[in-house]
Design a protein around this motif. Sequence first.
Motif, short mmCIF file in Angstrom:
data_model
loop_
_atom_site.label_atom_id
_atom_site.label_comp_id
_atom_site.label_asym_id
_atom_site.label_seq_id
_atom_site.Cartn_x
_atom_site.Cartn_y
_atom_site.Cartn_z
N ARG A 152 42.06 34.40 41.17
CA ARG A 152 42.80 33.47 40.31
C ARG A 152 42.66 33.84 38.84
NH1 ARG A 152 40.92 29.56 44.09
NH2 ARG A 152 39.20 29.03 42.73
N PHE A 153 41.45 34.26 38.43
CA PHE A 153 41.24 34.67 37.04
C PHE A 153 42.08 35.90 36.70
CE2 PHE A 153 39.17 37.44 33.98
CZ PHE A 153 39.18 36.62 32.87
N PHE A 154 42.03 36.92 37.56
CA PHE A 154 42.80 38.14 37.32
C PHE A 154 44.29 37.83 37.27
CE2 PHE A 154 39.78 41.74 38.94
CZ PHE A 154 38.80 41.31 38.07
N ARG A 155 44.76 37.00 38.19
CA ARG A 155 46.19 36.64 38.23
C ARG A 155 46.59 35.92 36.95
NH1 ARG A 155 48.99 31.89 40.66
NH2 ARG A 155 51.14 32.52 40.95
N ALA A 156 45.79 34.94 36.55
CA ALA A 156 46.09 34.19 35.33
C ALA A 156 46.05 35.09 34.11
CB ALA A 156 45.09 33.03 35.18
N ALA A 157 45.07 35.99 34.06
CA ALA A 157 44.94 36.88 32.90
C ALA A 157 46.16 37.78 32.76
CB ALA A 157 43.67 37.73 33.03
N THR A 158 46.65 38.31 33.88
CA THR A 158 47.78 39.23 33.81
C THR A 158 49.08 38.51 33.50
OG1 THR A 158 48.10 39.16 36.22
CG2 THR A 158 46.74 40.94 35.34
N ARG A 159 49.11 37.21 33.69
CA ARG A 159 50.31 36.43 33.36
C ARG A 159 50.25 35.82 31.96
NH1 ARG A 159 52.55 33.73 38.86
NH2 ARG A 159 52.60 35.70 40.01
N ALA A 160 49.04 35.59 31.47
CA ALA A 160 48.89 34.93 30.17
C ALA A 160 48.91 35.90 29.00
CB ALA A 160 47.58 34.14 30.15
N TRP A 161 48.45 37.14 29.22
CA TRP A 161 48.36 38.11 28.14
C TRP A 161 49.25 39.30 28.41
CZ3 TRP A 161 42.92 36.90 29.65
CH2 TRP A 161 42.39 35.88 28.85
N ALA A 166 45.74 44.52 40.06
CA ALA A 166 45.70 44.54 41.52
C ALA A 166 45.05 43.26 42.04
CB ALA A 166 44.96 45.78 42.01
N TRP A 167 45.31 42.14 41.37
CA TRP A 167 44.65 40.88 41.69
C TRP A 167 44.89 40.43 43.13
CZ3 TRP A 167 47.87 37.01 43.20
CH2 TRP A 167 49.20 37.06 42.78
N GLU A 168 46.00 40.81 43.73
CA GLU A 168 46.29 40.39 45.11
C GLU A 168 45.29 40.98 46.11
OE1 GLU A 168 50.32 41.79 45.14
OE2 GLU A 168 51.08 39.74 45.05
N GLU A 169 44.64 42.07 45.74
CA GLU A 169 43.69 42.75 46.62
C GLU A 169 42.27 42.19 46.52
OE1 GLU A 169 43.96 46.91 45.73
OE2 GLU A 169 46.15 46.87 45.85
N VAL A 170 42.02 41.31 45.55
CA VAL A 170 40.68 40.78 45.31
C VAL A 170 40.34 39.74 46.39
CG1 VAL A 170 39.21 39.53 43.69
CG2 VAL A 170 40.87 41.20 42.85
N VAL A 171 39.18 39.90 47.01
CA VAL A 171 38.76 39.00 48.10
C VAL A 171 38.27 37.66 47.56
CG1 VAL A 171 37.12 38.75 50.01
CG2 VAL A 171 38.19 40.96 49.58
N ASP A 172 37.46 37.69 46.52
CA ASP A 172 36.89 36.47 45.96
C ASP A 172 38.00 35.62 45.34
OD1 ASP A 172 34.73 34.73 44.96
OD2 ASP A 172 35.41 35.47 43.00
N PRO A 173 38.19 34.38 45.82
CA PRO A 173 39.30 33.56 45.32
C PRO A 173 39.20 33.20 43.84
CG PRO A 173 37.92 32.29 46.84
CD PRO A 173 37.42 33.71 46.86
N VAL A 174 38.00 33.00 43.32
CA VAL A 174 37.85 32.66 41.90
C VAL A 174 38.25 33.85 41.03
CG1 VAL A 174 36.19 32.00 40.11
CG2 VAL A 174 36.08 30.94 42.36
N THR A 175 37.76 35.03 41.39
CA THR A 175 38.10 36.24 40.64
C THR A 175 39.59 36.53 40.75
OG1 THR A 175 35.89 37.11 41.05
CG2 THR A 175 37.56 38.70 40.37
#
Length: 86
Positions: free
Chosen positions: A53-62, A42-51
């Motif tokens: 980006r990390f969640f988005r990258a993690a769900t695409r990389a693994w 649910a990375w699109e719902e995260v307010v903190d931009p750093v978190t």
Amino acid sequence: MELLVVPLQPRFERLLTQELQRMAKTMTREELIQHRLDQLYAWEEVVDPVTRRFFRAATRAWTREELEALVAATVRAYLPEQEAVH
């Protein structure tokens, strides 16, 4: 496959442990792992931009299985078995 969990800075380790302990009061270990996975996806719902980006990258990389193994390893490292709801 055994995953190593990188130690966090003490403040972040304390926050993660407290959050896991709080959630373990109402969830089984499996539910907790699933909840954490759902949060990653649910990375699109995260307010903190750093978190976000990390969640988005993690769900695409693994793959989902790799992320589940990582989340499970993190829960094992920061929430001792006796603290989880059974």
